[in-house]
Motif scaffolding. Structure first.
Motif, mmCIF file in Angstrom:
data_model
loop_
_atom_site.group_PDB
_atom_site.id
_atom_site.type_symbol
_atom_site.label_atom_id
_atom_site.label_comp_id
_atom_site.label_asym_id
_atom_site.label_seq_id
_atom_site.Cartn_x
_atom_site.Cartn_y
_atom_site.Cartn_z
ATOM 1 N N PHE A 1 0.838 -1.202 0.000
ATOM 2 C CA PHE A 1 0.000 0.000 0.000
ATOM 3 C C PHE A 1 0.871 1.250 0.000
ATOM 4 C CE2 PHE A 1 -2.607 -3.296 1.933
ATOM 5 C CZ PHE A 1 -3.846 -3.115 1.324
ATOM 6 N N THR A 2 0.425 2.265 -0.719
ATOM 7 C CA THR A 2 1.137 3.544 -0.738
ATOM 8 C C THR A 2 0.193 4.644 -0.223
ATOM 9 O OG1 THR A 2 0.542 3.855 -3.084
ATOM 10 C CG2 THR A 2 2.692 2.878 -2.595
ATOM 11 N N LYS A 3 -0.456 5.352 -1.133
ATOM 12 C CA LYS A 3 -1.315 6.460 -0.715
ATOM 13 C C LYS A 3 -2.527 5.998 0.078
ATOM 14 C CE LYS A 3 -3.779 6.607 -5.166
ATOM 15 N NZ LYS A 3 -4.105 7.458 -6.332
ATOM 16 N N GLU A 4 -2.913 4.707 -0.057
ATOM 17 C CA GLU A 4 -4.096 4.214 0.653
ATOM 18 C C GLU A 4 -3.884 4.190 2.165
ATOM 19 O OE1 GLU A 4 -3.576 1.672 -3.149
ATOM 20 O OE2 GLU A 4 -2.314 2.449 -1.522
ATOM 21 N N ARG A 5 -2.632 4.059 2.600
ATOM 22 C CA ARG A 5 -2.374 3.898 4.024
ATOM 23 C C ARG A 5 -2.304 5.226 4.781
ATOM 24 N NH1 ARG A 5 2.813 4.974 5.443
ATOM 25 N NH2 ARG A 5 4.353 5.155 3.773
ATOM 26 N N VAL A 6 -2.235 6.327 4.061
ATOM 27 C CA VAL A 6 -2.159 7.646 4.692
ATOM 28 C C VAL A 6 -3.523 8.330 4.631
ATOM 29 C CG1 VAL A 6 -1.086 9.921 4.609
ATOM 30 C CG2 VAL A 6 0.286 7.877 4.159
ATOM 31 N N ILE A 7 -3.945 8.884 5.760
ATOM 32 C CA ILE A 7 -5.271 9.498 5.850
ATOM 33 C C ILE A 7 -5.127 11.010 5.964
ATOM 34 C CG2 ILE A 7 -7.401 9.642 7.209
ATOM 35 C CD1 ILE A 7 -6.844 6.776 8.136
ATOM 36 N N HIS A 8 -5.888 11.714 5.136
ATOM 37 C CA HIS A 8 -5.912 13.175 5.169
ATOM 38 C C HIS A 8 -7.273 13.651 5.662
ATOM 39 C CE1 HIS A 8 -2.627 12.273 2.352
ATOM 40 N NE2 HIS A 8 -2.106 13.417 2.764
ATOM 41 N N ALA A 9 -7.280 14.788 6.313
ATOM 42 C CA ALA A 9 -8.508 15.305 6.921
ATOM 43 C C ALA A 9 -9.578 15.579 5.870
ATOM 44 C CB ALA A 9 -8.206 16.584 7.693
ATOM 45 N N PRO A 10 -10.772 15.007 6.042
ATOM 46 C CA PRO A 10 -11.854 15.254 5.087
ATOM 47 C C PRO A 10 -12.473 16.640 5.232
ATOM 48 C CG PRO A 10 -12.646 13.883 6.874
ATOM 49 C CD PRO A 10 -11.163 14.037 7.077
ATOM 50 N N THR A 11 -12.145 17.340 6.343
ATOM 51 C CA THR A 11 -12.691 18.673 6.575
ATOM 52 C C THR A 11 -11.789 19.418 7.558
ATOM 53 O OG1 THR A 11 -14.680 19.913 7.232
ATOM 54 C CG2 THR A 11 -14.128 17.969 8.537
ATOM 55 N N GLU A 12 -11.973 20.711 7.655
ATOM 56 C CA GLU A 12 -11.259 21.507 8.655
ATOM 57 C C GLU A 12 -11.875 21.257 10.025
ATOM 58 O OE1 GLU A 12 -10.470 26.229 9.813
ATOM 59 O OE2 GLU A 12 -11.620 25.688 8.014
ATOM 60 N N GLY A 13 -11.065 21.350 11.071
ATOM 61 C CA GLY A 13 -11.622 21.227 12.409
ATOM 62 C C GLY A 13 -10.631 20.742 13.443
ATOM 63 N N PHE A 14 -11.181 20.318 14.598
ATOM 64 C CA PHE A 14 -10.396 19.813 15.727
ATOM 65 C C PHE A 14 -10.628 18.307 15.835
ATOM 66 C CE2 PHE A 14 -11.472 24.206 16.608
ATOM 67 C CZ PHE A 14 -10.311 24.747 17.131
ATOM 68 N N ILE A 15 -9.564 17.559 16.049
ATOM 69 C CA ILE A 15 -9.691 16.103 16.038
ATOM 70 C C ILE A 15 -9.875 15.519 17.434
ATOM 71 C CG2 ILE A 15 -7.209 15.648 16.194
ATOM 72 C CD1 ILE A 15 -7.744 13.349 14.110
ATOM 73 N N LYS A 16 -10.810 14.581 17.544
ATOM 74 C CA LYS A 16 -10.995 13.774 18.750
ATOM 75 C C LYS A 16 -10.661 12.331 18.367
ATOM 76 C CE LYS A 16 -14.375 12.203 22.186
ATOM 77 N NZ LYS A 16 -13.443 12.408 23.320
ATOM 78 N N ASN A 17 -9.659 11.773 19.016
ATOM 79 C CA ASN A 17 -9.203 10.432 18.667
ATOM 80 C C ASN A 17 -10.034 9.360 19.369
ATOM 81 O OD1 ASN A 17 -7.185 11.554 17.087
ATOM 82 N ND2 ASN A 17 -5.678 11.532 18.736
#
Length: 280
Positions: free
Chosen positions: A167-183
């Motif tokens: 896997f290359t680009k599939e394994r990296v996740i980019h934010a679908p929207t602006e905001g604050f992240i809760k894990n």
């Protein structure tokens, strides 16, 4: 240059940490300069976490945040790596280091010049050896990874992550929207594709309470969460926020310096040692 001379590393992310770790273990004194809100996703192996926590330990080496460069010697005396918040590198002119390493990995030069030290090294694209830095270290995976360039530049950023487990680009996740992240999940968790690993909220107050519209962040592939940006971090849409390793048996990799960081760190150490032997 002597072993008690000063090396400054701009950046404390995972690649920079591999460099600093290797230099420190070789007996060199290294000061890390960071921003006030670093955005590393491989937080378990990034000295920049000391900005938030005061300390960060990676493979037996501890980085400690200092509030003034006058505290640097005390930290060195304890066998630790001092880390100072100085995103523009203003302290470099004051400290007169023997070596400056730019390992911000910004894909562009954010102000590093050859005049900063007798030896200035740039890691990755954005630098030209012999022009704005003395040496460039190749950061692109492949045959030339970690090659020391005495002229020219590193390969340009392709935007495609290295291949891990097919896997290359599939394994990296980019934010679908602006905001604050809760894990919802944490680094080291095994997740299946489609599992919600985090949620991005429109608002977050000073107490860390999230509110407003929210968007789920699903795992793109099945595997181990190798990297996940710090909870509460605010970012724009498209920002890199997570990394999943499809090799479920490689849990320890989440907590150890990567092969890439070690390779680059070795080349920086080689360049510094050559400089020491040449100038001594």
């Amino acid at each position: 240059m002597k072993r008690n001379s000063l090396i400054i590393c701009r950046g404390g992310g995972d690649l920079a940490t591999g460099i600093v770790h290797r230099l420190h273990r070789a007996g060199f004194r290294v000061l890390v300069l960071e921003t006030d809100h670093p955005a590393a996703i491989r937080r378990q192996v990034s000295f920049c976490e000391a900005v938030y926590e005061g300390k960060a330990t990676v493979e037996g080496v501890t980085a400690q945040r200092i509030d003034s460069v006058s505290e640097m010697e005390e930290v060195f005396a304890r066998g630790c790596v001092p880390l100072f918040v100085d995103s523009k590198g203003a302290s470099i002119a004051e400290l007169h280091p023997d070596v400056v390493v730019d390992a911000i990995i910004a894909k562009k030069n954010l102000g590093t010049t050859k005049e900063m030290a007798p030896l200035v090294i740039g890691v990755g694209p954005g630098f030209t050896a012999g022009v704005d830095v003395d040496l460039v270290i190749e950061s692109m995976r492949g045959h030339n990874l970690a090659r020391i360039l005495e002229e020219g530049s590193a390969l340009p950023n392709t935007g495609i992550p290295g291949n891990i487990g097919g896997f290359t680009k599939e394994r990296v996740i980019h934010a679908p929207t602006e905001g604050f992240i809760k894990n919802i999940h944490q680094i080291g968790d095994v997740v299946e594709a489609g599992t919600e690993i985090a949620r991005i909220y429109e608002n977050m107050d000073e107490s860390g309470n999230f509110s407003g519209a929210s968007v789920a962040v699903p795992a793109t592939i099945t595997g181990i969460i190798r990297g996940l940006i710090r909870e509460g971090y605010h970012f724009p849409k498209g920002f890199k926020i997570a990394d999943i390793d499809p090799r479920e048996g490689e849990l320890k990799n989440c907590f150890t310096i990567s092969d890439k960081a070690r390779s680059i760190g070795g080349s920086v150490l080689e360049a510094v040692c050559h400089h020491v032997n040449t100038c001594s």
